[in-house]
Design a protein around this motif. Structure first.
Motif, PDB file in Angstrom:
ATOM      1  N   ARG A 257     -20.167  54.121  13.729  1.00  0.00           N
ATOM      2  CA  ARG A 257     -21.012  53.435  12.739  1.00  0.00           C
ATOM      3  C   ARG A 257     -20.527  53.696  11.315  1.00  0.00           C
ATOM      4  O   ARG A 257     -21.203  53.327  10.358  1.00  0.00           O
ATOM      5  N   VAL A 258     -19.371  54.359  11.185  1.00  0.00           N
ATOM      6  CA  VAL A 258     -18.840  54.713   9.864  1.00  0.00           C
ATOM      7  C   VAL A 258     -17.443  54.121   9.702  1.00  0.00           C
ATOM      8  O   VAL A 258     -16.600  54.251  10.586  1.00  0.00           O
ATOM      9  N   LEU A 259     -17.209  53.493   8.558  1.00  0.00           N
ATOM     10  CA  LEU A 259     -15.949  52.819   8.275  1.00  0.00           C
ATOM     11  C   LEU A 259     -15.289  53.470   7.067  1.00  0.00           C
ATOM     12  O   LEU A 259     -15.964  53.799   6.085  1.00  0.00           O
ATOM     13  N   PHE A 260     -13.966  53.652   7.148  1.00  0.00           N
ATOM     14  CA  PHE A 260     -13.172  54.169   6.029  1.00  0.00           C
ATOM     15  C   PHE A 260     -12.139  53.098   5.647  1.00  0.00           C
ATOM     16  O   PHE A 260     -10.998  53.131   6.101  1.00  0.00           O
ATOM     17  N   PRO A 261     -12.511  52.138   4.790  1.00  0.00           N
ATOM     18  CA  PRO A 261     -11.598  51.018   4.505  1.00  0.00           C
ATOM     19  C   PRO A 261     -10.486  51.333   3.511  1.00  0.00           C
ATOM     20  O   PRO A 261      -9.616  50.487   3.278  1.00  0.00           O
ATOM     21  N   GLY A 262     -10.498  52.517   2.879  1.00  0.00           N
ATOM     22  CA  GLY A 262      -9.503  52.821   1.864  1.00  0.00           C
ATOM     23  C   GLY A 262      -9.946  52.334   0.498  1.00  0.00           C
ATOM     24  O   GLY A 262     -11.114  52.007   0.270  1.00  0.00           O
ATOM     25  N   TYR A 263      -8.978  52.257  -0.423  1.00  0.00           N
ATOM     26  CA  TYR A 263      -9.268  51.822  -1.788  1.00  0.00           C
ATOM     27  C   TYR A 263      -9.252  50.308  -1.865  1.00  0.00           C
ATOM     28  O   TYR A 263      -8.342  49.660  -1.351  1.00  0.00           O
ATOM     29  N   VAL A 264     -10.260  49.742  -2.496  1.00  0.00           N
ATOM     30  CA  VAL A 264     -10.344  48.291  -2.684  1.00  0.00           C
ATOM     31  C   VAL A 264     -10.378  48.019  -4.185  1.00  0.00           C
ATOM     32  O   VAL A 264     -11.282  48.492  -4.893  1.00  0.00           O
ATOM     33  N   ASN A 265      -9.387  47.266  -4.677  1.00  0.00           N
ATOM     34  CA  ASN A 265      -9.296  47.008  -6.116  1.00  0.00           C
ATOM     35  C   ASN A 265     -10.095  45.779  -6.533  1.00  0.00           C
ATOM     36  O   ASN A 265      -9.860  45.212  -7.590  1.00  0.00           O
ATOM     37  N   GLU A 266     -11.003  45.353  -5.692  1.00  0.00           N
ATOM     38  CA  GLU A 266     -11.887  44.230  -6.006  1.00  0.00           C
ATOM     39  C   GLU A 266     -13.318  44.687  -5.700  1.00  0.00           C
ATOM     40  O   GLU A 266     -13.873  44.406  -4.638  1.00  0.00           O
ATOM     41  N   PRO A 267     -13.923  45.438  -6.631  1.00  0.00           N
ATOM     42  CA  PRO A 267     -15.241  46.019  -6.365  1.00  0.00           C
ATOM     43  C   PRO A 267     -16.292  44.997  -5.963  1.00  0.00           C
ATOM     44  O   PRO A 267     -17.195  45.311  -5.188  1.00  0.00           O
ATOM     45  N   ALA A 268     -16.179  43.764  -6.469  1.00  0.00           N
ATOM     46  CA  ALA A 268     -17.176  42.746  -6.144  1.00  0.00           C
ATOM     47  C   ALA A 268     -17.290  42.541  -4.638  1.00  0.00           C
ATOM     48  O   ALA A 268     -18.381  42.295  -4.112  1.00  0.00           O
ATOM     49  N   ALA A 269     -16.174  42.663  -3.929  1.00  0.00           N
ATOM     50  CA  ALA A 269     -16.205  42.491  -2.475  1.00  0.00           C
ATOM     51  C   ALA A 269     -17.060  43.560  -1.817  1.00  0.00           C
ATOM     52  O   ALA A 269     -17.761  43.299  -0.828  1.00  0.00           O
ATOM     53  N   ILE A 270     -17.024  44.772  -2.367  1.00  0.00           N
ATOM     54  CA  ILE A 270     -17.831  45.858  -1.832  1.00  0.00           C
ATOM     55  C   ILE A 270     -19.315  45.593  -2.059  1.00  0.00           C
ATOM     56  O   ILE A 270     -20.134  45.655  -1.138  1.00  0.00           O
ATOM     57  N   TYR A 271     -19.659  45.286  -3.306  1.00  0.00           N
ATOM     58  CA  TYR A 271     -21.074  45.161  -3.651  1.00  0.00           C
ATOM     59  C   TYR A 271     -21.712  43.919  -3.045  1.00  0.00           C
ATOM     60  O   TYR A 271     -22.901  43.928  -2.710  1.00  0.00           O
ATOM     61  N   GLN A 272     -20.931  42.849  -2.897  1.00  0.00           N
ATOM     62  CA  GLN A 272     -21.485  41.639  -2.299  1.00  0.00           C
ATOM     63  C   GLN A 272     -21.805  41.838  -0.823  1.00  0.00           C
ATOM     64  O   GLN A 272     -22.666  41.152  -0.272  1.00  0.00           O
ATOM     65  N   ALA A 273     -21.130  42.794  -0.192  1.00  0.00           N
ATOM     66  CA  ALA A 273     -21.388  43.054   1.231  1.00  0.00           C
ATOM     67  C   ALA A 273     -22.456  44.117   1.448  1.00  0.00           C
ATOM     68  O   ALA A 273     -22.987  44.259   2.551  1.00  0.00           O
ATOM     69  N   ALA A 274     -22.801  44.867   0.386  1.00  0.00           N
ATOM     70  CA  ALA A 274     -23.651  46.049   0.530  1.00  0.00           C
ATOM     71  C   ALA A 274     -25.138  45.718   0.505  1.00  0.00           C
ATOM     72  O   ALA A 274     -25.585  44.837  -0.229  1.00  0.00           O
ATOM     73  N   ASP A 275     -25.889  46.469   1.291  1.00  0.00           N
ATOM     74  CA  ASP A 275     -27.347  46.443   1.207  1.00  0.00           C
ATOM     75  C   ASP A 275     -27.870  47.592   0.347  1.00  0.00           C
ATOM     76  O   ASP A 275     -28.982  47.517  -0.185  1.00  0.00           O
ATOM     77  N   LEU A 276     -27.078  48.644   0.223  1.00  0.00           N
ATOM     78  CA  LEU A 276     -27.481  49.806  -0.567  1.00  0.00           C
ATOM     79  C   LEU A 276     -26.232  50.577  -0.955  1.00  0.00           C
ATOM     80  O   LEU A 276     -25.296  50.710  -0.159  1.00  0.00           O
ATOM     81  N   PHE A 277     -26.224  51.091  -2.185  1.00  0.00           N
ATOM     82  CA  PHE A 277     -25.119  51.926  -2.648  1.00  0.00           C
ATOM     83  C   PHE A 277     -25.627  53.353  -2.832  1.00  0.00           C
ATOM     84  O   PHE A 277     -26.695  53.572  -3.408  1.00  0.00           O
ATOM     85  N   VAL A 278     -24.834  54.331  -2.352  1.00  0.00           N
ATOM     86  CA  VAL A 278     -25.230  55.731  -2.443  1.00  0.00           C
ATOM     87  C   VAL A 278     -24.118  56.539  -3.107  1.00  0.00           C
ATOM     88  O   VAL A 278     -22.942  56.401  -2.755  1.00  0.00           O
ATOM     89  N   LEU A 279     -24.509  57.385  -4.058  1.00  0.00           N
ATOM     90  CA  LEU A 279     -23.575  58.290  -4.728  1.00  0.00           C
ATOM     91  C   LEU A 279     -24.033  59.721  -4.468  1.00  0.00           C
ATOM     92  O   LEU A 279     -25.193  60.055  -4.725  1.00  0.00           O
ATOM     93  N   THR A 280     -23.146  60.561  -3.946  1.00  0.00           N
ATOM     94  CA  THR A 280     -23.543  61.910  -3.559  1.00  0.00           C
ATOM     95  C   THR A 280     -22.761  62.994  -4.300  1.00  0.00           C
ATOM     96  O   THR A 280     -22.654  64.130  -3.826  1.00  0.00           O
ATOM     97  N   SER A 281     -22.247  62.690  -5.464  1.00  0.00           N
ATOM     98  CA  SER A 281     -21.427  63.649  -6.207  1.00  0.00           C
ATOM     99  C   SER A 281     -22.204  64.925  -6.539  1.00  0.00           C
ATOM    100  O   SER A 281     -23.412  64.902  -6.759  1.00  0.00           O
ATOM    101  N   THR A 282     -21.465  66.033  -6.618  1.00  0.00           N
ATOM    102  CA  THR A 282     -22.049  67.281  -7.094  1.00  0.00           C
ATOM    103  C   THR A 282     -21.969  67.371  -8.612  1.00  0.00           C
ATOM    104  O   THR A 282     -22.695  68.135  -9.244  1.00  0.00           O
ATOM    105  N   SER A 283     -21.068  66.584  -9.197  1.00  0.00           N
ATOM    106  CA  SER A 283     -20.918  66.516 -10.648  1.00  0.00           C
ATOM    107  C   SER A 283     -20.412  65.122 -10.980  1.00  0.00           C
ATOM    108  O   SER A 283     -19.507  64.616 -10.319  1.00  0.00           O
TER     109      SER A 283
END
Length: 368
Positions: A257-283
């Motif tokens: 259920r987890v995908l590692f697509p690599g780096y995508v230089n067209e962020p719009a493609a990521i966000y247009q497909a997403a239902d939710l964005f999560v950021l888990t940085s410690t800093s």
């Protein structure tokens, strides 16, 4: 007044600071300045973002692993000094921290009179736990002395700089810009791979696969969520921890259920497909990806990492903030946001506060 402006970053690899400088170089050139993007190595996906109005100058120095090596760094400083001596820029912007140190030294060696704007993208980016870091802190005094103004990408980063000894009067807080909106131009193989993972909302994150992004906590939270409801996770980015993270997803029993697509230089493609964005940085000095997702109307959940997420999300008004490293709280916030996302219009309005035009005006104001 038309000025000779140089933006310097060591490489154009996929990173927030590199993307910001490509965007700002374009914007300042569009405002009539003579702009150069000066780099030690021009290879990297952010090169594709550069406008034809911006001159690109590269020293073509080879990158080894994550950097250039000590001997090459000394050569880079000397070559940079020769470049500044020859071209006589009116203003120089640099980022990230490594480039601030090397640029300050190069400007001193070249006896350049250019106004200098070191830009800081990371919180507490110079820990003093080893000899190399202590040397860097000592060198940072040269940066502070040579700087016309130090640019902090968030108020929190600005406070860190004051704590490190920079005078508050020398610090300007200028947030990172939102890339101009562009629809995705094509489908990618990962689109089909995401659909093949089955039903459920697509949760995404994007960033270097490194320790500070804390993807393990995201995987822990996703495993908790996926045990209760259908869901899919896509982790975009490249980095040294990819194999470790893949193994951890397998250990948790969620690898299908987890995908590692690599780096995508067209962020719009990521966000247009997403239902939710999560950021888990410690800093996280700022958190460009949060405003990019919000600009597409995508709901966000973030750790309350120092310092950008809290400023972007206005203490939680525009998205949930959870404690760093707390997988249970993260899983609960993801479930709550999936069930009751904020209005798209609210998110998009907040993202517009960081438009390229707005941020470029603040950069230009520094030159006056």
């Amino acid at each position: 007044m038309k000025l000779r402006v140089v933006f310097h970053t060591p490489s154009l690899r996929g990173g927030g600071a590199e993307r910001v400088f490509a965007l700002m170089a374009n914007a300042m050139a569009a405002r009539g300045h003579q702009v150069t993007l000066f780099t030690w190595n021009a290879d990297g996906p952010n090169l594709a973002l550069l406008s034809d109005q911006v001159q690109l100058v590269s020293l073509d120095m080879p990158i080894r692993g994550e950097g250039f090596g000590k001997a090459a760094t000394l050569r880079g400083i000397w070559k940079s000094a020769r470049y500044f001596r020859r071209t006589k820029p009116d203003a120089v912007f640099s980022a990230p921290e490594f480039a601030n140190l090397t640029t300050a030294l190069a400007l001193v060696l070249s006896r350049s009179r250019a106004r200098f704007f070191p830009t800081y993208h990371a919180a507490n980016s110079l820990p003093s736990s080893n000899l190399g870091a202590r040397i860097a802190i000592a060198l940072s005094r040269i940066v502070a002395q040579r700087a016309t103004r130090a640019v902090a990408v968030s108020a929190g980063v600005g406070r860190d700089l004051v704590a490190r000894g920079l005078p508050a009067s020398k610090i300007a807080v200028v947030h990172n810009p939102l890339p101009p909106a562009q629809p995705a131009k094509r489908d990618y193989p990962w689109h089909a791979a995401a659909q093949a993972m089955g039903d459920g909302p697509l949760i995404v994150t994007a960033g270097r696969l490194v320790q500070v992004k804390d993807h393990k906590t995201l995987l822990d939270a996703f495993a908790r969520l996926a045990s209760r409801r259908p869901a899919r996770l896509a982790i975009f980015g490249e980095g040294p921890l990819e194999s470790e993270l893949r193994a951890y997803a397998d250990q948790l029993g969620v690898s299908k259920r987890v995908l590692f697509p690599g780096y995508v230089n067209e962020p719009a493609a990521i966000y247009q497909a997403a239902d939710l964005f999560v950021l888990t940085s410690t800093s996280e000095g700022f958190g460009n990806v949060l405003i990019e997702a919000m600009a597409h109307g995508v709901a966000v959940v973030s750790t309350n990492a120092p310092h950008g997420p809290r400023e972007i999300l206005a203490d939680g008004r525009y998205g949930a903030l959870v404690p760093v490293g707390d997988a249970d709280a993260l899983a609960a916030a993801i479930a709550e946001t999936l069930d009751r996302p904020p209005p798209r219009e609210l998110l998009m309005s907040r993202a517009s506060d960081f438009s390229v035009e707005t941020i470029a005006a603040q950069y230009e104001a520094l030159l006056r």
